[in-house]
Design a protein around this motif. Structure first.
Motif, PDB file in Angstrom:
ATOM      1  N   ALA A   1     -14.728 -12.275  -4.099  1.00 52.52           N
ATOM      2  CA  ALA A   1     -14.722 -12.006  -5.554  1.00 52.52           C
ATOM      3  C   ALA A   1     -13.437 -11.297  -5.986  1.00 52.52           C
ATOM      4  CB  ALA A   1     -15.935 -11.163  -5.920  1.00 52.52           C
TER       5      ALA A   1
ATOM      6  N   LYS B   1     -24.912  -1.536  -3.810  1.00 49.31           N
ATOM      7  CA  LYS B   1     -25.647  -2.058  -2.651  1.00 49.31           C
ATOM      8  C   LYS B   1     -25.415  -1.160  -1.431  1.00 49.31           C
ATOM      9  CE  LYS B   1     -27.093  -6.585  -1.211  1.00 49.31           C
ATOM     10  NZ  LYS B   1     -26.946  -8.008  -1.419  1.00 49.31           N
ATOM     11  N   LEU B   2     -24.179  -0.699  -1.283  1.00 50.78           N
ATOM     12  CA  LEU B   2     -23.882   0.200  -0.157  1.00 50.78           C
ATOM     13  C   LEU B   2     -24.741   1.456  -0.241  1.00 50.78           C
ATOM     14  CD1 LEU B   2     -20.001   0.093   0.322  1.00 50.78           C
ATOM     15  CD2 LEU B   2     -21.733  -0.436   2.026  1.00 50.78           C
TER      16      LEU B   2
ATOM     17  N   ASN C   1      -8.189   1.547   1.784  1.00 52.81           N
ATOM     18  CA  ASN C   1      -6.878   0.967   2.111  1.00 52.81           C
ATOM     19  C   ASN C   1      -6.991  -0.542   2.246  1.00 52.81           C
ATOM     20  OD1 ASN C   1      -5.493   3.370   2.179  1.00 52.81           O
ATOM     21  ND2 ASN C   1      -6.018   3.761   4.315  1.00 52.81           N
ATOM     22  N   ASP C   2      -8.106  -0.958   2.817  1.00 53.64           N
ATOM     23  CA  ASP C   2      -8.354  -2.391   2.979  1.00 53.64           C
ATOM     24  C   ASP C   2      -8.498  -3.053   1.612  1.00 53.64           C
ATOM     25  OD1 ASP C   2      -9.019  -4.740   4.505  1.00 53.64           O
ATOM     26  OD2 ASP C   2     -11.057  -4.453   3.778  1.00 53.64           O
ATOM     27  N   LEU C   3      -9.185  -2.370   0.696  1.00 51.55           N
ATOM     28  CA  LEU C   3      -9.352  -2.928  -0.651  1.00 51.55           C
ATOM     29  C   LEU C   3      -8.008  -3.016  -1.372  1.00 51.55           C
ATOM     30  CD1 LEU C   3     -12.607  -1.042  -1.696  1.00 51.55           C
ATOM     31  CD2 LEU C   3     -12.358  -3.515  -1.504  1.00 51.55           C
ATOM     32  N   ARG C   4      -7.120  -2.112  -1.029  1.00 55.09           N
ATOM     33  CA  ARG C   4      -5.832  -2.077  -1.730  1.00 55.09           C
ATOM     34  C   ARG C   4      -4.846  -3.142  -1.249  1.00 55.09           C
ATOM     35  NH1 ARG C   4      -5.458   4.480  -2.166  1.00 55.09           N
ATOM     36  NH2 ARG C   4      -6.898   4.646  -3.927  1.00 55.09           N
TER      37      ARG C   4
ATOM     38  N   LYS D   1     -28.421   0.515   0.489  1.00 55.26           N
ATOM     39  CA  LYS D   1     -28.648   0.036   1.860  1.00 55.26           C
ATOM     40  C   LYS D   1     -28.522   1.169   2.879  1.00 55.26           C
ATOM     41  CE  LYS D   1     -28.915  -4.628   1.819  1.00 55.26           C
ATOM     42  NZ  LYS D   1     -29.597  -5.538   2.724  1.00 55.26           N
ATOM     43  N   ASP D   2     -27.824   2.234   2.482  1.00 57.92           N
ATOM     44  CA  ASP D   2     -27.617   3.352   3.408  1.00 57.92           C
ATOM     45  C   ASP D   2     -28.816   4.301   3.315  1.00 57.92           C
ATOM     46  OD1 ASP D   2     -26.801   5.513   4.897  1.00 57.92           O
ATOM     47  OD2 ASP D   2     -24.746   5.510   4.118  1.00 57.92           O
TER      48      ASP D   2
ATOM     49  N   ARG E   1       0.825  -1.215   0.000  1.00 56.24           N
ATOM     50  CA  ARG E   1       0.000   0.000   0.000  1.00 56.24           C
ATOM     51  C   ARG E   1       0.848   1.249   0.000  1.00 56.24           C
ATOM     52  NH1 ARG E   1      -3.601  -0.823   5.066  1.00 56.24           N
ATOM     53  NH2 ARG E   1      -2.639   1.161   5.453  1.00 56.24           N
TER      54      ARG E   1
ATOM     55  N   TYR F   1     -18.246 -10.188  -1.405  1.00 55.52           N
ATOM     56  CA  TYR F   1     -17.555  -9.179  -2.213  1.00 55.52           C
ATOM     57  C   TYR F   1     -16.041  -9.258  -2.041  1.00 55.52           C
ATOM     58  CZ  TYR F   1     -22.190  -7.360  -3.132  1.00 55.52           C
ATOM     59  OH  TYR F   1     -23.488  -7.252  -3.542  1.00 55.52           O
ATOM     60  N   ARG F   2     -15.597  -9.647  -0.837  1.00 53.74           N
ATOM     61  CA  ARG F   2     -14.149  -9.795  -0.651  1.00 53.74           C
ATOM     62  C   ARG F   2     -13.635 -11.008  -1.432  1.00 53.74           C
ATOM     63  NH1 ARG F   2      -9.772  -7.677   2.055  1.00 53.74           N
ATOM     64  NH2 ARG F   2     -11.105  -5.881   1.747  1.00 53.74           N
TER      65      ARG F   2
ATOM     66  N   GLY G   1     -11.357   4.138   5.718  1.00 53.43           N
ATOM     67  CA  GLY G   1     -10.165   3.306   5.523  1.00 53.43           C
ATOM     68  C   GLY G   1     -10.474   2.063   4.696  1.00 53.43           C
TER      69      GLY G   1
ATOM     70  N   THR H   1     -14.940 -10.125 -13.427  1.00 50.06           N
ATOM     71  CA  THR H   1     -15.702 -10.571 -12.246  1.00 50.06           C
ATOM     72  C   THR H   1     -15.454  -9.604 -11.097  1.00 50.06           C
ATOM     73  OG1 THR H   1     -15.323 -12.829 -12.951  1.00 50.06           O
ATOM     74  CG2 THR H   1     -16.122 -12.553 -10.723  1.00 50.06           C
ATOM     75  N   THR H   2     -14.199  -9.229 -10.932  1.00 48.43           N
ATOM     76  CA  THR H   2     -13.835  -8.313  -9.853  1.00 48.43           C
ATOM     77  C   THR H   2     -14.581  -7.000 -10.003  1.00 48.43           C
ATOM     78  OG1 THR H   2     -11.646  -9.299  -9.803  1.00 48.43           O
ATOM     79  CG2 THR H   2     -11.873  -7.166  -8.745  1.00 48.43           C
TER      80      THR H   2
ATOM     81  N   LEU I   1     -23.738  -3.570   4.992  1.00 47.35           N
ATOM     82  CA  LEU I   1     -23.950  -4.850   4.305  1.00 47.35           C
ATOM     83  C   LEU I   1     -23.966  -6.008   5.300  1.00 47.35           C
ATOM     84  CD1 LEU I   1     -21.645  -4.500   1.162  1.00 47.35           C
ATOM     85  CD2 LEU I   1     -24.014  -3.792   1.460  1.00 47.35           C
TER      86      LEU I   1
ATOM     87  N   ALA J   1     -21.289  -3.974  -7.859  1.00 49.80           N
ATOM     88  CA  ALA J   1     -22.450  -4.459  -7.083  1.00 49.80           C
ATOM     89  C   ALA J   1     -22.323  -4.025  -5.626  1.00 49.80           C
ATOM     90  CB  ALA J   1     -22.533  -5.971  -7.182  1.00 49.80           C
ATOM     91  N   ARG J   2     -21.112  -4.132  -5.082  1.00 47.24           N
ATOM     92  CA  ARG J   2     -20.883  -3.709  -3.686  1.00 47.24           C
ATOM     93  C   ARG J   2     -21.199  -2.225  -3.510  1.00 47.24           C
ATOM     94  NH1 ARG J   2     -16.786  -0.355  -1.681  1.00 47.24           N
ATOM     95  NH2 ARG J   2     -16.566  -0.542   0.562  1.00 47.24           N
TER      96      ARG J   2
ATOM     97  N   PHE K   1      -7.034  -5.270  10.118  1.00 46.65           N
ATOM     98  CA  PHE K   1      -6.595  -3.984  10.661  1.00 46.65           C
ATOM     99  C   PHE K   1      -7.178  -3.736  12.044  1.00 46.65           C
ATOM    100  CE2 PHE K   1      -6.222  -3.329   6.055  1.00 46.65           C
ATOM    101  CZ  PHE K   1      -4.906  -2.920   6.003  1.00 46.65           C
TER     102      PHE K   1
ATOM    103  N   TYR L   1     -18.335  -7.336  -9.271  1.00 46.88           N
ATOM    104  CA  TYR L   1     -18.642  -7.448  -7.837  1.00 46.88           C
ATOM    105  C   TYR L   1     -18.383  -6.129  -7.103  1.00 46.88           C
ATOM    106  CZ  TYR L   1     -19.782 -12.399  -7.632  1.00 46.88           C
ATOM    107  OH  TYR L   1     -20.418 -13.605  -7.763  1.00 46.88           O
ATOM    108  N   LEU L   2     -17.349  -5.410  -7.527  1.00 50.06           N
ATOM    109  CA  LEU L   2     -17.081  -4.111  -6.892  1.00 50.06           C
ATOM    110  C   LEU L   2     -18.225  -3.133  -7.160  1.00 50.06           C
ATOM    111  CD1 LEU L   2     -13.259  -3.504  -7.497  1.00 50.06           C
ATOM    112  CD2 LEU L   2     -14.395  -3.556  -5.289  1.00 50.06           C
TER     113      LEU L   2
END
Lengths: 300, 302
Positions: A102, B13-14, B102-105, B17-18, A52, A99-100, B99, B2-3, A91, B9-10, A82, B6-7
């Motif tokens: 995928a 959905k976020l 950062n987690d996705l990265r 859903k919010d 990162r 989603y993770r 964050g 696919t990635t 979600l 879709a995520r 983390f 799904y991203l």
């Protein structure tokens, strides 16, 4: 084989040397504790490990892959949890895992199979459809770890995973992690502020000011940086004074500090009449940490 | 792929859903429509009447209502396509704040894939909300008096999609530099309040000062608003001739309510409006791609 190899790692932010020529290795299947005060450079090192944060020097290999040129393969070897929960709170647990997964190419039937495994392992079935925002801290942590393991990584990085959790939840988290180590040979890279968690590690590195100050097994570190304590119960203080022993009062007895177990044995043999009810204990990882990072001038 | 799927879709959905984001987004067009009707409806109606009354003619109440409804719905859609895009991009900003990005990265997902996923989800969410608004608008227009042909409906849908793409590109570039909740709130407030005026949605260009009209005509959003005005009001304005009003008043109405745009004395045909808006979308997409590439290059250089 080494799971993680770091050689002469450097990361500077202007004048600040966040990580300054750090080198260490983590063997496969090892439980590795990476300790340091806030700002010691732990998180920066992890950030570089995960690809990162770009570095200013040095070499990093993860799971045998150099992150220069093989970052994707290296990332596939890693699962990261983390300190702050970064699950999507709106979600459901299932969606977070789906989603993770995928992102690692796990979808459809493969994901369904994987989900069942994770449910069994982390006991997620009961709240799989619940939004993460409505879970307890312990449940969220379990989901966090499950998500980090969704792609079967070889290395699990836990960045202060139990901070803010109650003792029962901390125990739950560690039971799961230790079970995974035992069953799957998972390499665990831990940063923590709870020194008793580091006491179980196979190897410990203590970082301060961006530099490695000490490394070794917990026993080696205890031997090198702390002494032993003899706690005497029911001893006559005047006899202790006559013998010229330096002691401090604790609870029901007194405590005598000695350099090591050999010195304790010698003392007991020299004054057998004094040592009728006693115990010899080694210094803890707290003492090691304080000695290395706080009072190192006295004992290094 | 696919990635990316799904991203997207995520992200979608976020958003859905919010409830704190979704409800204001869905309510915003309806509130705007209500405000338009409550505070400006009569202003527009009397403006429409005054154009033909200058020649001593009169329009039926139903036709005035049809023209006014066309104006209101087209203005509403023009604003929503851009302002909702900024709201939809909140997902990207929230990911930075929490964050999550950062987690996705730490996964093998490419930075560009992540950026493209935000772009696509913003487009889909904005289009979805705009089509809900369009549906509500059509219902209102049907009640007021329906004068749209199938072609008008088709072109309106195309206009909404093009304007949504414009709003998505615009917001994707601006939100790239926003890193806090406060920042996005400020951007949203600014866009919501200023864009309606700057694209000619809140008031006809004819009512603006000359310098402002010239400025607004230099902004691409105006052409999108003009297209919507033309397709949602054109039929009703043409129907004016059926009430015995001479064609010159039809032209006057079209010019007065921005169905026919004028660029420094030159009439702007419909195809030119599409060209300007299409070119603006292309430029925004190019800037977006360049920013993605610059980020990648910048990080590699370090």
């Amino acid at each position: 084989m080494n799971a993680i190899e770091i050689e002469h790692l450097k990361k500077y932010y202007g004048e600040v040397k966040a990580v300054d020529d750090v080198s260490f290795t983590v063997e496969e299947g090892q439980f590795f504790a990476f300790l340091g005060v806030n700002g010691a450079g732990k998180s920066t090192t992890i950030s570089v490990l995960c690809g990162r944060t770009p570095r200013d020097g040095g070499r990093v290999k993860i799971g045998g892959f150099d992150i220069d040129g093989h970052l994707d393969e290296a990332k596939k070897s890693l699962g990261v949890v983390f300190q702050e929960c970064v699950l999507d709170r709106a979600l459901s647990v299932r969606d977070n895992l789906k989603y993770r997964a995928a992102l690692y190419g796990i979808a459809g039937a493969k994901f369904t199979e994987k989900l069942q495994t994770l449910c069994d392992l982390f006991d997620l079935e009961g709240f799989l459809k619940r939004p993460v925002g409505k879970l307890s801290g312990g449940q969220r942590r379990r989901v966090d770890i499950a998500r980090a393991l969704v792609h079967d990584p070889k290395i699990l990085i836990l960045d202060e995973p139990t901070t803010g959790l109650d003792p029962q939840t901390r125990r739950q988290v560690w039971d799961v992690v230790h079970a995974l180590r035992k069953e799957r040979g998972l390499t665990v890279f831990l940063t923590t502020h709870y020194m008793e968690e580091a006491a179980d590690a196979d190897r410990v590195v203590i970082l301060d000011g961006g530099k490695v100050l000490a490394e070794g097994t917990p026993l080696e570190l205890k031997n090198a940086y702390t002494g032993d304590f003899i706690t005497l119960y029911g001893a006559d203080e005047s006899e202790l004074q006559k013998a010229g022993l330096d002691y401090e009062k604790v609870g029901n007895g007194v405590r005598i500090f000695v350099k090591n177990t050999a010195e304790a044995t010698a003392l007991i043999l020299k004054y057998p009449a004094l040592f009728t009810d006693y115990e010899v204990t080694k210094g803890g990882m707290d003492d090691v940490f304080l000695a290395v990072t706080g009072k190192r001038g006295e004992r290094l | 792929m696919t990635t990316l799927r799904y991203l997207v879709a995520r992200n979608c959905k976020l958003f859905f859903k919010d409830k704190g984001v979704l409800l204001p987004s869905l309510l915003a067009p309806l509130i705007l429509l209500f405000l338009f009707l409550a505070f400006l409806g009569n202003v527009y109606r009397s403006s429409i009447r005054s154009v033909v009354e200058e020649g001593g003619f009169a329009l039926s109440g139903g036709l005035v209502e049809s023209i006014a409804s066309g104006w209101l719905v087209s203005s509403l859609l023009a604003v929503c396509a851009v302002s909702i895009a900024f709201t939809a991009n909140l997902i990207m900003v929230q990911d930075k704040v929490t964050g999550a990005v950062n987690d996705l990265r730490v996964t093998p997902v490419k930075r560009q894939t992540l950026s493209v996923s935000y772009f696509i989800s913003t487009f889909l969410v904005t289009a979805c909300v705009c089509f809900i608004a369009l549906g509500a608008g059509f219902v209102y227009m049907a009640i007021a008096g329906w004068h749209l042909s199938a072609g008008d409906v088709f072109l309106t849908v195309a206009d909404v999609l093009l304007l949504t793409l414009f709003g998505t590109g615009f917001s994707a570039i601006v939100c790239r530099f926003v890193k806090s909740q406060g920042g996005i709130a400020a951007v949203q407030a600014t866009v919501s309040s200023a864009y309606g005026f700057l694209c000619g949605a809140y008031m006809p260009l004819a009512n603006m000062a000359a310098w402002l009209r010239d400025l607004v005509m230099c902004l691409p959003g105006t052409y999108g608003t003009g297209l919507l005005h033309e397709h949602l009001m054109g039929g009703a304005i043409e129907a004016v001739t059926g009430e015995g009003v001479p064609p010159q008043f039809v032209t006057a109405l079209k010019e007065g309510f921005d169905c026919s745009l004028d660029f420094f004395g030159h009439g702007v045909p419909e195809w030119a409006c599409y060209l300007v808006l299409g070119a603006a979308v292309a430029v925004l997409l190019c800037v977006f791609v360049l920013l993605c590439m610059a980020e990648k290059k910048g990080r590699s250089a370090k």
